[in-house]
Design a protein around this motif. Structure first.
Motif: not given
Length: 257
Positions: A205-226
């Motif tokens: 999961r952590d690798t998918v999030v960091r290297d696939v889903l967040l590949a273009r997001q330099p912070s490597k963290a999702f924004a939240t709805v809040e």
């Protein structure tokens, strides 16, 4: 940043970003109108629960954002619209030469045209009230592009352009129009896609999030709805009275690249 006494209409708000924005606006004291294209008991109960949680008036109004007349009817049925948050959206991924025409039409209608129709209906109400805020939920894809997302990118670029036009047309009035441009936001929909992506790439999961889903997001963290909701609250506050016709990126540095 009290919004007590204001009424906010949020399109596409029975889940995800829209619901998160509704919670933050209600937390700031705004009465809220939730919306989606369904008309289920749980939709109305969701609004009732949100209202009780924050001590505001909350209701649900069904309207299909792919239909201009229903977009306008949503605002008319709400009766008051001090704050308009255009959030409704759908996605489809395909190369341009293989992109289904009906998917293109649906994405342009829901992601872009709906914002025009709701704003056209809401602005007279805002002028009558002597105050208004238009907050369009655009996307990092309203400022940059990715392959295979032609309709989504075109629609979100259109929303950013329309936001600027509304801002210029209301520049001498106590009304502002701005666009929030999120990157990847952790919503239930995104969360549900992670297991299949893990299988597809044979990754944890952590690798998918960091290297696939967040590949273009330099912070490597999702924004939240809040966080998206908090940005909307700020744009509705007096502190943002001279912020209009612009975009605020909540994308972990995506558009800084």
């Amino acid at each position: 940043m009290s919004l007590k006494g204001k009424t906010a209409v949020i399109t596409g708000s029975n889940s995800g970003i829209g619901l998160g924005v509704a919670h933050e606006l209600a937390k700031a004291g705004a009465n809220v109108v939730l919306n989606s294209f369904t008309d289920r008991d749980e939709d109305h109960k969701l609004a009732e629960a949100l209202g009780k949680e924050h001590g505001v008036t909350a209701r649900y109004i069904k309207a299909d954002m792919s239909k201009g007349d229903e977009c306008r009817a949503l605002i008319e049925q709400a009766g008051v619209c001090d704050i308009l948050v255009n959030n409704a959206g759908i996605q489809h991924v395909a190369p341009v030469d293989e992109f289904p025409a009906e998917k293109w039409d649906a994405i342009i209608a829901i992601n872009m045209n709906s914002s025009f129709h709701t704003a056209a209906a809401a602005l007279p109400m805002m002028r009558k009230a002597g105050w208004g805020r238009v907050v369009n939920i655009a996307s990092a894809h309203g400022l940059t592009a990715s392959p295979f997302k032609s309709a989504y990118v075109a629609a979100k670029h259109g929303v950013v352009g329309m936001t600027k036009v509304i801002a210029l047309e209301t520049a001498e009035e106590p009304i502002t129009a701005n666009a929030i441009c999120p990157g990847y936001v952790l919503t239930p929909l995104v969360e549900s896609q992670i297991p299949d992506t893990m299988k597809e790439y044979n990754m944890d999961r952590d690798t998918v999030v960091r290297d696939v889903l967040l590949a273009r997001q330099p912070s490597k963290a999702f924004a939240t709805v809040e966080q998206i909701g908090g940005t909307a609250v700020f744009l509705c506050s007096d502190a943002a009275a001279q912020i209009t016709g612009t975009t605020i990126s909540v994308d972990g540095g995506w558009t800084a690249l």
